[in-house]
Design an enzyme around this catalytic site. Structure first.
Site, PDB file in Angstrom:
ATOM      1  N   PHE A   1     -17.728 -22.757  10.481  1.00 18.41           N
ATOM      2  CA  PHE A   1     -17.432 -24.004   9.774  1.00 18.41           C
ATOM      3  C   PHE A   1     -18.721 -24.767   9.543  1.00 18.41           C
ATOM      4  CE2 PHE A   1     -15.699 -28.040   8.575  1.00 18.41           C
ATOM      5  CZ  PHE A   1     -14.693 -27.623   7.732  1.00 18.41           C
TER       6      PHE A   1
ATOM      7  N   ASP B   1     -14.437 -19.786   0.158  1.00 12.98           N
ATOM      8  CA  ASP B   1     -14.012 -19.303   1.484  1.00 12.98           C
ATOM      9  C   ASP B   1     -12.895 -18.284   1.274  1.00 12.98           C
ATOM     10  OD1 ASP B   1     -13.405 -18.987   4.138  1.00 12.98           O
ATOM     11  OD2 ASP B   1     -12.704 -21.014   4.480  1.00 12.98           O
TER      12      ASP B   1
ATOM     13  N   GLU C   1     -18.727 -24.952  -7.776  1.00 14.42           N
ATOM     14  CA  GLU C   1     -18.003 -25.050  -6.504  1.00 14.42           C
ATOM     15  C   GLU C   1     -18.994 -25.191  -5.362  1.00 14.42           C
ATOM     16  OE1 GLU C   1     -15.787 -25.910  -4.805  1.00 14.42           O
ATOM     17  OE2 GLU C   1     -13.983 -24.696  -4.793  1.00 14.42           O
TER      18      GLU C   1
ATOM     19  N   GLY D   1     -16.206 -32.186  -2.485  1.00 16.70           N
ATOM     20  CA  GLY D   1     -17.368 -31.486  -1.938  1.00 16.70           C
ATOM     21  C   GLY D   1     -18.407 -31.063  -2.945  1.00 16.70           C
TER      22      GLY D   1
HETATM   23  P1  IMP Z   1     -10.825 -21.802  -0.109  1.00 16.92           P
HETATM   24  O1  IMP Z   1      -9.644 -22.115  -0.951  1.00 16.92           O
HETATM   25  O2  IMP Z   1     -10.437 -21.252   1.244  1.00 16.92           O
HETATM   26  O3  IMP Z   1     -11.854 -20.921  -0.795  1.00 16.92           O
HETATM   27  O4  IMP Z   1     -11.503 -23.187   0.255  1.00 16.92           O
HETATM   28  C1  IMP Z   1     -12.351 -23.827  -0.607  1.00 16.92           C
HETATM   29  C2  IMP Z   1     -12.595 -25.240  -0.181  1.00 16.92           C
HETATM   30  O5  IMP Z   1     -12.423 -25.413   1.216  1.00 16.92           O
HETATM   31  C3  IMP Z   1     -14.031 -25.616  -0.457  1.00 16.92           C
HETATM   32  O6  IMP Z   1     -14.182 -26.162  -1.741  1.00 16.92           O
HETATM   33  C4  IMP Z   1     -14.319 -26.604   0.646  1.00 16.92           C
HETATM   34  O7  IMP Z   1     -13.961 -27.900   0.236  1.00 16.92           O
HETATM   35  C5  IMP Z   1     -13.437 -26.190   1.776  1.00 16.92           C
HETATM   36  N1  IMP Z   1     -14.168 -25.384   2.786  1.00 16.92           N
HETATM   37  C6  IMP Z   1     -14.114 -24.057   2.980  1.00 16.92           C
HETATM   38  N2  IMP Z   1     -14.913 -23.667   3.976  1.00 16.92           N
HETATM   39  C7  IMP Z   1     -15.516 -24.796   4.424  1.00 16.92           C
HETATM   40  C8  IMP Z   1     -16.492 -25.064   5.447  1.00 16.92           C
HETATM   41  O8  IMP Z   1     -16.997 -24.187   6.174  1.00 16.92           O
HETATM   42  N3  IMP Z   1     -16.857 -26.357   5.588  1.00 16.92           N
HETATM   43  C9  IMP Z   1     -16.365 -27.367   4.826  1.00 16.92           C
HETATM   44  N4  IMP Z   1     -15.455 -27.166   3.855  1.00 16.92           N
HETATM   45  C10 IMP Z   1     -15.034 -25.884   3.663  1.00 16.92           C
HETATM   46 MG    MG Z   2     -13.690 -29.007  -1.196  1.00 14.32          MG
END
Ligand code: IMP
Ligand code: MG
Length: 181
Positions: free
Chosen positions: A155, A106, A102, A47
């Site tokens: 999302f 999230d 990054e 991403g």
């Molecule tokens: P975390 O570990 O929950 O902070 O997730 C981080 C990763 O989840 C990000 O680098 C994204 O690849 C993916 N992610 C989190 N939220 C979203 C979203 O709303 N849309 C798409 N990808 C997401």
């Molecule tokens: Mg990602």
């Protein structure tokens, strides 16, 4: 693709402006520490690659680009909390100024793990630039030096962000219609 978007959050132009500002701030902040050796930009595939590619071109310092791949989401919309390194850095970062780019913060689980892992390699400094920070109720306490935009706890896709590997190539960032996932 466009029909699957409920609402555009950040247009192509807004993203470009903000990324330019972030690059300017990074250039100023690192001008002294990193003038000769530059900084190592690290992005987390897949991403963040689009964001890092644009950010790198707004930093007026020597920049090395390196990539890591970790798994945390699978194909779904919820974080599993399981982080695995699928691809490690190619460069040695000991003694270097490392900036992690990054796409979105999230739960913070992915980044939290990654930062611990990277700091054990003894970089001269380790900071985070995230394009988006979601207003998630429970987020790991991560100190992001550069944050592009705060975004709602929905999302979202586009500009690198996917749902099941789709929508990464949308030039803007938008909320995916809930009936799609
Ligand atoms: P975390 O570990 O929950 O902070 O997730 C981080 C990763 O989840 C990000 O680098 C994204 O690849 C993916 N992610 C989190 N939220 C979203 C979203 O709303 N849309 C798409 N990808 C997401
Ligand atoms: Mg990602």
């Amino acid at each position: 693709m466009h029909d699957d978007i409920a609402q555009v959050l950040f247009t192509e132009q807004e993203i470009a402006n903000r990324v330019r500002e972030m690059g300017g701030a990074i250039t100023r902040d690192y001008a002294d520490v990193a003038r000769g050796e530059g900084i190592v930009l690290v992005s987390v595939l897949r991403g963040a690659a689009i964001f890092m590619a644009d950010l790198a071109r707004q930093i007026e310092l020597p920049v090395e680009m390196d990539y890591m791949a970790v798994s945390s989401y699978g194909n779904g919309a919820k974080s599993s909390g399981v982080v695995r390194i699928l691809k490690d850095l190619s460069s040695q970062i000991e003694g270097r100024h490392v900036l992690v780019a990054e796409d979105i913060l999230d739960s913070g689980l992915t980044l939290n793990y990654l930062l611990k892992n990277l700091s054990s390699r003894k970089p001269a400094s380790l900071e985070v630039a995230t394009l988006l920070r979601k207003q998630t109720p429970a987020q790991a306490d991560i100190n992001c030096r550069y944050v592009g935009f705060e975004c709602p706890d929905e999302f979202i896709v586009g500009y690198g962000l996917d749902y099941a590997e789709r929508y990464r190539n949308l030039p803007y960032i938008g909320v995916l219609k809930p009936e799609i996932y």
